[in-house]
Scaffold this motif. Structure first.
Motif, PDB file in Angstrom:
ATOM      1  N   LEU A 134      85.157  28.921 135.994  1.00  0.00           N
ATOM      2  CA  LEU A 134      85.811  27.610 135.995  1.00  0.00           C
ATOM      3  C   LEU A 134      84.795  26.483 136.169  1.00  0.00           C
ATOM      4  CD1 LEU A 134      89.042  28.202 138.139  1.00  0.00           C
ATOM      5  CD2 LEU A 134      88.896  27.781 135.674  1.00  0.00           C
ATOM      6  N   VAL A 135      83.858  26.680 137.076  1.00  0.00           N
ATOM      7  CA  VAL A 135      82.824  25.669 137.300  1.00  0.00           C
ATOM      8  C   VAL A 135      81.944  25.527 136.054  1.00  0.00           C
ATOM      9  CG1 VAL A 135      80.780  25.092 138.681  1.00  0.00           C
ATOM     10  CG2 VAL A 135      82.838  25.960 139.789  1.00  0.00           C
ATOM     11  N   SER A 136      81.560  26.648 135.474  1.00  0.00           N
ATOM     12  CA  SER A 136      80.738  26.610 134.261  1.00  0.00           C
ATOM     13  C   SER A 136      81.487  25.911 133.134  1.00  0.00           C
ATOM     14  CB  SER A 136      80.364  28.029 133.821  1.00  0.00           C
ATOM     15  OG  SER A 136      79.619  28.672 134.818  1.00  0.00           O
ATOM     16  N   ALA A 137      82.773  26.200 132.984  1.00  0.00           N
ATOM     17  CA  ALA A 137      83.577  25.570 131.935  1.00  0.00           C
ATOM     18  C   ALA A 137      83.631  24.056 132.134  1.00  0.00           C
ATOM     19  CB  ALA A 137      84.989  26.160 131.929  1.00  0.00           C
ATOM     20  N   LEU A 138      83.714  23.623 133.374  1.00  0.00           N
ATOM     21  CA  LEU A 138      83.722  22.188 133.644  1.00  0.00           C
ATOM     22  C   LEU A 138      82.400  21.559 133.209  1.00  0.00           C
ATOM     23  CD1 LEU A 138      85.080  19.677 134.865  1.00  0.00           C
ATOM     24  CD2 LEU A 138      84.002  20.320 137.032  1.00  0.00           C
ATOM     25  N   PHE A 139      81.284  22.200 133.518  1.00  0.00           N
ATOM     26  CA  PHE A 139      79.976  21.674 133.102  1.00  0.00           C
ATOM     27  C   PHE A 139      79.847  21.660 131.579  1.00  0.00           C
ATOM     28  CE2 PHE A 139      78.200  22.993 137.417  1.00  0.00           C
ATOM     29  CZ  PHE A 139      78.244  21.701 137.914  1.00  0.00           C
ATOM     30  N   ILE A 140      80.360  22.687 130.923  1.00  0.00           N
ATOM     31  CA  ILE A 140      80.322  22.735 129.453  1.00  0.00           C
ATOM     32  C   ILE A 140      81.155  21.597 128.882  1.00  0.00           C
ATOM     33  CG2 ILE A 140      81.040  24.099 127.443  1.00  0.00           C
ATOM     34  CD1 ILE A 140      80.246  26.608 129.159  1.00  0.00           C
ATOM     35  N   TYR A 141      82.320  21.357 129.457  1.00  0.00           N
ATOM     36  CA  TYR A 141      83.199  20.284 129.003  1.00  0.00           C
ATOM     37  C   TYR A 141      82.543  18.914 129.198  1.00  0.00           C
ATOM     38  CZ  TYR A 141      87.443  17.462 128.578  1.00  0.00           C
ATOM     39  OH  TYR A 141      88.374  16.534 128.208  1.00  0.00           O
ATOM     40  N   VAL A 142      82.010  18.680 130.388  1.00  0.00           N
ATOM     41  CA  VAL A 142      81.355  17.399 130.678  1.00  0.00           C
ATOM     42  C   VAL A 142      80.124  17.219 129.776  1.00  0.00           C
ATOM     43  CG1 VAL A 142      80.079  16.113 132.449  1.00  0.00           C
ATOM     44  CG2 VAL A 142      82.239  17.215 133.018  1.00  0.00           C
ATOM     45  N   GLY A 143      79.361  18.287 129.569  1.00  0.00           N
ATOM     46  CA  GLY A 143      78.206  18.207 128.678  1.00  0.00           C
ATOM     47  C   GLY A 143      78.614  17.842 127.267  1.00  0.00           C
ATOM     48  N   SER A 144      79.690  18.420 126.785  1.00  0.00           N
ATOM     49  CA  SER A 144      80.191  18.109 125.454  1.00  0.00           C
ATOM     50  C   SER A 144      80.612  16.648 125.365  1.00  0.00           C
ATOM     51  CB  SER A 144      81.370  19.025 125.112  1.00  0.00           C
ATOM     52  OG  SER A 144      81.902  18.707 123.852  1.00  0.00           O
ATOM     53  N   LEU A 145      81.326  16.158 126.381  1.00  0.00           N
ATOM     54  CA  LEU A 145      81.736  14.753 126.399  1.00  0.00           C
ATOM     55  C   LEU A 145      80.531  13.823 126.443  1.00  0.00           C
ATOM     56  CD1 LEU A 145      84.788  14.820 128.849  1.00  0.00           C
ATOM     57  CD2 LEU A 145      84.829  14.538 126.369  1.00  0.00           C
ATOM     58  N   LEU A 146      79.526  14.168 127.237  1.00  0.00           N
ATOM     59  CA  LEU A 146      78.321  13.335 127.328  1.00  0.00           C
ATOM     60  C   LEU A 146      77.582  13.275 125.998  1.00  0.00           C
ATOM     61  CD1 LEU A 146      76.909  14.283 130.849  1.00  0.00           C
ATOM     62  CD2 LEU A 146      77.842  12.087 130.126  1.00  0.00           C
ATOM     63  N   LEU A 147      77.454  14.407 125.332  1.00  0.00           N
ATOM     64  CA  LEU A 147      76.777  14.420 124.043  1.00  0.00           C
ATOM     65  C   LEU A 147      77.527  13.577 123.018  1.00  0.00           C
ATOM     66  CD1 LEU A 147      75.589  18.118 123.745  1.00  0.00           C
ATOM     67  CD2 LEU A 147      74.187  16.086 124.109  1.00  0.00           C
ATOM     68  N   LYS A 148      78.847  13.661 123.031  1.00  0.00           N
ATOM     69  CA  LYS A 148      79.641  12.849 122.097  1.00  0.00           C
ATOM     70  C   LYS A 148      79.538  11.366 122.446  1.00  0.00           C
ATOM     71  CE  LYS A 148      82.684  16.552 120.818  1.00  0.00           C
ATOM     72  NZ  LYS A 148      83.884  17.271 121.065  1.00  0.00           N
ATOM     73  N   ALA A 149      79.497  11.043 123.734  1.00  0.00           N
ATOM     74  CA  ALA A 149      79.377   9.647 124.147  1.00  0.00           C
ATOM     75  C   ALA A 149      78.015   9.074 123.754  1.00  0.00           C
ATOM     76  CB  ALA A 149      79.586   9.521 125.658  1.00  0.00           C
ATOM     77  N   LEU A 150      76.978   9.883 123.808  1.00  0.00           N
ATOM     78  CA  LEU A 150      75.636   9.424 123.428  1.00  0.00           C
ATOM     79  C   LEU A 150      75.460   9.357 121.921  1.00  0.00           C
ATOM     80  CD1 LEU A 150      73.468  11.420 125.992  1.00  0.00           C
ATOM     81  CD2 LEU A 150      73.940   8.966 126.000  1.00  0.00           C
ATOM     82  N   ALA A 151      76.195  10.176 121.187  1.00  0.00           N
ATOM     83  CA  ALA A 151      76.023  10.262 119.740  1.00  0.00           C
ATOM     84  C   ALA A 151      76.402   8.960 119.044  1.00  0.00           C
ATOM     85  CB  ALA A 151      76.841  11.420 119.173  1.00  0.00           C
ATOM     86  N   GLY A 152      77.456   8.293 119.488  1.00  0.00           N
ATOM     87  CA  GLY A 152      77.895   7.049 118.848  1.00  0.00           C
ATOM     88  C   GLY A 152      76.840   5.959 118.906  1.00  0.00           C
ATOM     89  N   PRO A 153      76.376   5.578 120.094  1.00  0.00           N
ATOM     90  CA  PRO A 153      75.336   4.550 120.165  1.00  0.00           C
ATOM     91  C   PRO A 153      74.029   4.973 119.486  1.00  0.00           C
ATOM     92  CG  PRO A 153      76.386   4.815 122.297  1.00  0.00           C
ATOM     93  CD  PRO A 153      76.906   5.901 121.414  1.00  0.00           C
ATOM     94  N   ALA A 154      73.687   6.254 119.567  1.00  0.00           N
ATOM     95  CA  ALA A 154      72.460   6.721 118.918  1.00  0.00           C
ATOM     96  C   ALA A 154      72.567   6.579 117.405  1.00  0.00           C
ATOM     97  CB  ALA A 154      72.185   8.173 119.299  1.00  0.00           C
ATOM     98  N   LEU A 155      73.713   6.922 116.847  1.00  0.00           N
ATOM     99  CA  LEU A 155      73.919   6.794 115.403  1.00  0.00           C
ATOM    100  C   LEU A 155      73.897   5.330 114.986  1.00  0.00           C
ATOM    101  CD1 LEU A 155      74.475   8.143 112.709  1.00  0.00           C
ATOM    102  CD2 LEU A 155      76.900   8.092 113.252  1.00  0.00           C
ATOM    103  N   THR A 156      74.553   4.475 115.762  1.00  0.00           N
ATOM    104  CA  THR A 156      74.559   3.041 115.462  1.00  0.00           C
ATOM    105  C   THR A 156      73.137   2.483 115.488  1.00  0.00           C
ATOM    106  OG1 THR A 156      76.767   2.811 116.406  1.00  0.00           O
ATOM    107  CG2 THR A 156      75.475   0.805 116.191  1.00  0.00           C
TER     108      THR A 156
END
Length: 134
Positions: A99-121
């Motif tokens: 459960l803890v690992s899944a939370l880190f995987i989820y947060v990591g995925s959200l962080l990567l998606k959040a960084l991808a938008g400004p990086a692409l722009t």
């Protein structure tokens, strides 16, 4: 080196996040072979492929599998749980760790998606600037 009971080992989460990105974001774009393979899966496996698109859902099961393969834990303190629960101690520890690992995987995925938008722009603006200088 022995992990302190208060440390967090991000190895399982990083491996799980990497697998999630590979399977759901990269392989479908690397030609038609992967999508053809997914289309030919039996219905139960095809359902799992669709259902596990969620990084948290995938992360839980991937963390369990990676824990079994590597014998690593995200929270090393769970490997030394008191044995007052008897034979259920180890399955409970693995469940909580997944459960803890899944939370880190989820947060990591959200962080990567959040960084991808400004990086692409930023990349698009830089390319537009370079083209305007020619």
């Amino acid at each position: 080196m022995v992990d302190s009971p208060m440390t967090i080992n991000f190895s399982i989460a990083l491996m799980g996040l990497t697998l999630h990105i590979l399977i759901w974001e990269k392989l479908p774009d690397w030609g038609t072979w992967f999508n053809t393979l997914v289309d030919k899966l039996p219905k139960p496996l095809a359902y799992l492929y669709e259902a596990w698109h969620c990084p948290y859902c995938f992360g839980f099961w991937a963390a369990l599998a990676l824990h079994a393969l590597t014998q690593q834990a995200t929270l090393p303190a769970l490997q030394n749980m008191p044995d007052f629960l008897g034979v259920t101690t180890i399955p409970i520890a693995w469940f909580l760790d997944a459960l803890v690992s899944a939370l880190f995987i989820y947060v990591g995925s959200l962080l990567l998606k959040a960084l991808a938008g400004p990086a692409l722009t930023g990349h698009q603006k830089m390319m537009a600037f370079k083209q305007s200088q020619q």
